[in-house]
Design an enzyme around this catalytic site. Structure first.
Site, PDB file in Angstrom:
ATOM      1  N   CYS A 159       0.818  -1.224   0.000  1.00 42.97           N
ATOM      2  CA  CYS A 159       0.000   0.000   0.000  1.00 42.97           C
ATOM      3  C   CYS A 159       0.845   1.266   0.000  1.00 42.97           C
ATOM      4  O   CYS A 159       0.490   2.252  -0.640  1.00 42.97           O
ATOM      5  CB  CYS A 159      -0.966  -0.004   1.180  1.00 42.97           C
ATOM      6  SG  CYS A 159      -0.206  -0.195   2.802  1.00 42.97           S
ATOM      7  N   ASP A 207      -8.272   4.684  -1.649  1.00 41.65           N
ATOM      8  CA  ASP A 207      -7.744   3.472  -1.020  1.00 41.65           C
ATOM      9  C   ASP A 207      -7.908   2.341  -2.016  1.00 41.65           C
ATOM     10  O   ASP A 207      -9.016   1.843  -2.238  1.00 41.65           O
ATOM     11  CB  ASP A 207      -8.504   3.179   0.279  1.00 41.65           C
ATOM     12  CG  ASP A 207      -8.004   1.929   0.999  1.00 41.65           C
ATOM     13  OD1 ASP A 207      -7.121   1.228   0.452  1.00 41.65           O
ATOM     14  OD2 ASP A 207      -8.503   1.657   2.103  1.00 41.65           O
ATOM     15  N   HIS A 267      -1.658   0.436   7.396  1.00 32.76           N
ATOM     16  CA  HIS A 267      -2.216   0.644   6.069  1.00 32.76           C
ATOM     17  C   HIS A 267      -1.854   2.071   5.659  1.00 32.76           C
ATOM     18  O   HIS A 267      -1.573   2.909   6.526  1.00 32.76           O
ATOM     19  CB  HIS A 267      -3.735   0.443   6.089  1.00 32.76           C
ATOM     20  CG  HIS A 267      -4.360   0.377   4.735  1.00 32.76           C
ATOM     21  ND1 HIS A 267      -3.803  -0.309   3.675  1.00 32.76           N
ATOM     22  CD2 HIS A 267      -5.516   0.918   4.251  1.00 32.76           C
ATOM     23  CE1 HIS A 267      -4.577  -0.201   2.620  1.00 32.76           C
ATOM     24  NE2 HIS A 267      -5.625   0.550   2.940  1.00 32.76           N
TER      25      HIS A 267
END
Length: 194
Positions: A14, A80, A65
């Site tokens: 991520c 996202d 994250h």
């Protein structure tokens, strides 16, 4: 708006997905932040993640994250690439659904766990993130086998020799040498208002 299909994406990377998103799309927004999400226990429950079998009721428990929060014409959006929510999502909708869910089907123990461990946010301005982030991807190599925990992106690591690999420094709650500081849920929303 930027479409998901046009974004560079590798599952379980991520921070690099966010780096590439900011690098390729900053001209379309008034402001952008790479936002680290974690907590001191490195057990952060987030709902509406694609890797969940039931995203609305069963969260994914990440050690961390990273998402993009982008501002355009006084409105904030969340990008996202791991979320099952719309891309982009309105900031308030994303935060209420992913971090403060109210779905009656959610097991009570998940809610208790999420609120007990908390969600903390480290916003790093987009240009600072591009300048200061560096990773050799070593955190994704199994210490026992030397194998990748998840296949890496096909492009070269975003590694800057003068910075060394500093992903873990960004995630360190005590580290103040890098841009951004850890904020709780309410502090983060106040930060965006200013």
């Amino acid at each position: 708006m930027v479409e998901r299909k046009n974004c560079v994406y590798t599952s379980c990377y991520c921070e690099e997905n966010v780096y590439k998103f900011i690098e390729e799309n900053s001209e379309y927004f008034d402001d952008m932040y790479a936002v680290f999400v974690s907590n001191p226990r490195k057990q952060c429950a987030i709902w509406y993640q694609k890797s969940s079998n039931n995203p609305a009721e069963t969260p994914v428990c990440w050690d961390y994250h990273v998402i993009v929060v982008a501002k355009k014409s006084l409105h904030f959006y969340v990008y996202d690439l791991d979320s099952s929510l719309p891309f982009p999502s309105d900031l308030n909708e994303y935060f209420s659904r992913c971090f403060r869910p109210s779905n009656s089907g959610i097991p009570q123990w998940w809610l208790q766990f999420a609120f007990a461990t908390g969600h903390y946010f480290r916003p790093v301005h987009g240009h600072d993130f591009l300048a200061k982030f560096s990773s050799d991807r070593s955190h994704m190599i199994d210490n026992d086998t030397g194998q990748w925990l998840s296949p890496p992106p096909e492009y070269q690591p975003i590694f800057k020799p003068d910075l060394g690999s500093n992903l873990m420094d960004f995630l360190d709650f005590e580290n103040t040498s890098l841009p951004g500081k850890w904020l709780d849920f309410n502090q983060f929303l106040l930060f965006l208002e200013n």
